[in-house]
Design an enzyme around this catalytic site. Sequence first.
Site, PDB file in Angstrom:
ATOM      1  N   GLY A  18      -4.617  -0.672  -9.995  1.00  0.00           N
ATOM      2  CA  GLY A  18      -4.316  -0.946  -8.582  1.00  0.00           C
ATOM      3  C   GLY A  18      -4.995  -0.058  -7.563  1.00  0.00           C
ATOM      4  O   GLY A  18      -5.470  -0.538  -6.536  1.00  0.00           O
ATOM      5  N   GLU A  19      -5.009   1.241  -7.782  1.00  0.00           N
ATOM      6  CA  GLU A  19      -5.435   2.143  -6.713  1.00  0.00           C
ATOM      7  C   GLU A  19      -6.763   2.842  -6.951  1.00  0.00           C
ATOM      8  O   GLU A  19      -7.319   3.445  -6.023  1.00  0.00           O
ATOM      9  CB  GLU A  19      -4.330   3.183  -6.460  1.00  0.00           C
ATOM     10  CG  GLU A  19      -3.135   2.572  -5.751  1.00  0.00           C
ATOM     11  CD  GLU A  19      -1.862   3.385  -5.932  1.00  0.00           C
ATOM     12  OE1 GLU A  19      -1.568   4.202  -5.065  1.00  0.00           O
ATOM     13  OE2 GLU A  19      -1.152   3.198  -6.943  1.00  0.00           O
ATOM     14  N   ILE A  27      -8.133  -4.982 -19.933  1.00  0.00           N
ATOM     15  CA  ILE A  27      -8.095  -5.752 -18.688  1.00  0.00           C
ATOM     16  C   ILE A  27      -7.416  -7.083 -18.999  1.00  0.00           C
ATOM     17  O   ILE A  27      -7.942  -7.917 -19.740  1.00  0.00           O
ATOM     18  CB  ILE A  27      -9.517  -5.972 -18.124  1.00  0.00           C
ATOM     19  CG1 ILE A  27     -10.169  -4.620 -17.794  1.00  0.00           C
ATOM     20  CG2 ILE A  27      -9.475  -6.885 -16.900  1.00  0.00           C
ATOM     21  CD1 ILE A  27      -9.489  -3.810 -16.710  1.00  0.00           C
ATOM     22  N   PHE A  47       0.818  -1.220   0.000  1.00  0.00           N
ATOM     23  CA  PHE A  47       0.000   0.000   0.000  1.00  0.00           C
ATOM     24  C   PHE A  47       0.849   1.267   0.000  1.00  0.00           C
ATOM     25  O   PHE A  47       0.412   2.318   0.448  1.00  0.00           O
ATOM     26  CB  PHE A  47      -0.979   0.010   1.182  1.00  0.00           C
ATOM     27  CG  PHE A  47      -1.675  -1.294   1.428  1.00  0.00           C
ATOM     28  CD1 PHE A  47      -2.159  -2.041   0.364  1.00  0.00           C
ATOM     29  CD2 PHE A  47      -1.848  -1.789   2.711  1.00  0.00           C
ATOM     30  CE1 PHE A  47      -2.798  -3.254   0.573  1.00  0.00           C
ATOM     31  CE2 PHE A  47      -2.476  -3.004   2.926  1.00  0.00           C
ATOM     32  CZ  PHE A  47      -2.952  -3.739   1.860  1.00  0.00           C
ATOM     33  N   ASN A  71      -6.559  -9.535 -16.870  1.00  0.00           N
ATOM     34  CA  ASN A  71      -7.165 -10.660 -16.146  1.00  0.00           C
ATOM     35  C   ASN A  71      -8.355 -10.134 -15.343  1.00  0.00           C
ATOM     36  O   ASN A  71      -8.169  -9.445 -14.347  1.00  0.00           O
ATOM     37  CB  ASN A  71      -6.110 -11.286 -15.225  1.00  0.00           C
ATOM     38  CG  ASN A  71      -6.657 -12.482 -14.437  1.00  0.00           C
ATOM     39  OD1 ASN A  71      -7.854 -12.564 -14.154  1.00  0.00           O
ATOM     40  ND2 ASN A  71      -5.776 -13.390 -14.081  1.00  0.00           N
ATOM     41  N   PRO A  72      -9.569 -10.437 -15.771  1.00  0.00           N
ATOM     42  CA  PRO A  72     -10.734  -9.873 -15.078  1.00  0.00           C
ATOM     43  C   PRO A  72     -10.837 -10.313 -13.623  1.00  0.00           C
ATOM     44  O   PRO A  72     -11.368  -9.589 -12.797  1.00  0.00           O
ATOM     45  CB  PRO A  72     -11.926 -10.403 -15.892  1.00  0.00           C
ATOM     46  CG  PRO A  72     -11.401 -11.410 -16.831  1.00  0.00           C
ATOM     47  CD  PRO A  72      -9.920 -11.215 -16.957  1.00  0.00           C
ATOM     48  N   LYS A 110      -4.266   0.398 -18.636  1.00  0.00           N
ATOM     49  CA  LYS A 110      -4.141   1.575 -17.757  1.00  0.00           C
ATOM     50  C   LYS A 110      -4.143   1.120 -16.289  1.00  0.00           C
ATOM     51  O   LYS A 110      -4.212  -0.060 -15.986  1.00  0.00           O
ATOM     52  CB  LYS A 110      -5.283   2.557 -18.026  1.00  0.00           C
ATOM     53  CG  LYS A 110      -5.228   3.184 -19.426  1.00  0.00           C
ATOM     54  CD  LYS A 110      -6.186   4.391 -19.562  1.00  0.00           C
ATOM     55  CE  LYS A 110      -7.640   3.961 -19.554  1.00  0.00           C
ATOM     56  NZ  LYS A 110      -8.571   5.099 -19.738  1.00  0.00           N
TER      57      LYS A 110
HETATM   58 MO1  MOS Z   1       1.225   2.837  -4.096  1.00  0.00          MO
HETATM   59  S1  MOS Z   1       0.579   4.116  -2.600  1.00  0.00           S
HETATM   60  O1  MOS Z   1       1.576   3.968  -5.321  1.00  0.00           O
HETATM   61  O2  MOS Z   1       2.665   2.173  -3.574  1.00  0.00           O
END
Ligand code: MOS
Length: 751
Positions: A715-716, A640, A234, A642-643, A712
Amino acid sequence: MDGGIGLPTVRRDATAKATGAARYAADFGHSGTAYAALTLSSVARGRITRIDSAAAEAVPGVQMVLTHRDLNQDLGEETFAMKGGHMQSSFMPMTSDEVRYAGQIVGITIADTMEAAEQAARLLNLEYAAEHASAAIDDPDRKVETEEKSAVSIGDADIAFASAAIRVDHEYTTPAQHHHPMELYATTASWNDGKLTIESPSQWVVGQRAALATIFGIPAEDVHVVSPYVGGAFGCKATLLPHTVLIATAARRLGRPVKLVVPRAAMFTVGSFRPATRNRIKLGADRDGRMVAMIHEAVGQSSAIDHVAFPGTDVTARMYAIPNIRTSESTVATDVNTPGFQRAPAEAPAFFAYESAVDELAVALEMDPIELRLKNEPASDPVTGLPWSSRSLVQCFQRGAELFGWKNRTAGVGSMKTDDGVLIGYGCATATYPSAMAPASAHVSLSADGLLRVRTSAHDVGTGAYTVLGQIAADVLGIADEHVRVELGDSDLPSGPMSGGSITTGSAGSGVHVTAMALRAKLLNVATAENAPFAGHDPATLQLAGGHIVSVDGTAHSLTDILKASSSGSLEASGKWKPEFMEAVMMQQGLLGGMAMEGPVTKTHASFSFGAQFAEVRIDPLLRTIRVSRMVGVFACGKIINPRTARSNLAGGMVWGASFALLEETKVDRPRARFANQDLVGYHVSTCADIGEVVVETIDETDAFVNAIGAKAVGEIGIVGMPAAIANAVYHATGIRVRKTPIVIESILTP
Ligand code: MOS
């Protein structure tokens, strides 16, 4: 079935993780390892005036007690990460008598057992000359420093706002938060013939290798950083933390491997955190809901040591077609460790503020909040005028509204009550995340037994990179997933990017893609060589599928047969990829572990992922509970790969968002200028019991510009819109606008 792009391949590392075969940093063992424990400063600012280590040294089994007096000062200087280096902070604890924040490492005890080291750490007695300190962003004696690094100024926002028919103007605040991955910080350091091996959870082994080489004055090839599995990061494992340097120093002095596992309580102070923020947003619109002015003034907490800002103003400024925009950013220096990246560092707090403000504007306009957003959809990037590489926000809202059942929402506040008095609220918000890119290299090989191996030093921080990067190579070579092996998280592998900023799939994936393409070309050359099965065929007419090469007339030969017939018996390729406009010299620096990023705005396009997020809250006035009963997120993130893993990232982000909205807060003990939390009893994160239904969908998007595979950021983005969607739902349920997270029951109901 062939492995490949777009398939819901099950995580390649699932069995290893579920059976305990996966080795995390603290699982590595070396014979003769000594164990370390930390002593942390009990004051927030001042100097160490006296050290009494006799009792600590007398603990049976203790090998070494280190304080700033003992440490040799010949460590090389490594730069703070935000200034182009790798350190979490520019202040290195234990190199002087200075204390800059509470919970700073002031002593390290090393013993034959962890228990002895911990007992010694408790007995190490330090005295301090304490000075006045402050850890709170709203402390009136802390000056606000204004920076204009990412300030946006378009038109005249102040005049346009003053003359707008409908205006909202409010400040929104978020507290400090801590990452708290399940896996604690841990470092084992061992030296052999002047070569250093570090086992430590990392989002960037190549960056850490470069930094440790500088600090210890040894060549990079003499540093080996190992981090095959990361139990959540994180952002907190992206930079090099001081304890890793100190443990490596201790191991060198002791002549034995030294292992440290940082306890949960110390996780609040020995690394970075998400700084507290105050965001003032002014929005002006005409009576039809056309937005005419936006002013975003972001104030963020920084440390007194470093200037760190994650204002997010360059992202909020891009959301809607507004002709007059002004943003500013400032920081407040506080006596805490330097803050850092945490889960959409800039976007999550900024979008809690901004998307709450947009909802307030919709209320003032008596307009549906989705309609308001769609009415102000920009055809191109409002800041630069450049085209989007892709932007499907409208489709996200349309599909999200359908999935969520937005049409069942009645507009009046408190209008959706159940028979037993539970208040129901519906809220929504826009989410976005920049798609930045970093260079990446990879090695791909195909052995005579048909096994495809993919190697790059990128990381799977629980996100699915082991699976996804293998799929990208398998797709190019037409190989079934069970014949794919992926190696990650080791600085001896071909250099991959930092796994931060949601760049791994796009960047490392592009590196793997171009390398697999090179291997494919070699394979086709071998297949069409003289006396080979496809001698005389044009390679361009051959297909790779199902572990075979197939010609237009349907003749098929297995890859293993083709390799066996060739002289080499196996094939391999190395390759590297860089973002389109990056200079070759910058790519080289990036591959050596330097910070090298391009985007999200390039010379030709602005590349962002977008999403529409929805929340249903249920507030029970009798039980005094706020529950998020349903969350819906529809996202457009390019291709995508891997959905299944994408859904897992997006849903996980939404859970973080609920956690942000209702639970997460690092409390400040003001008189002592320290974080009061010591554990996960006091620092709440969402658990399964806090989360109701989570529905995630992605919109099919083709993005021809962003990178070699059109992927694109995934992750966040899931966290970004959720806090505002929940706050907006709370308003809809109650008519009370909470402009501060966490939203607790006391914010809504009087005790
Ligand atoms: Mo993530 S907060 O960009 O490691």
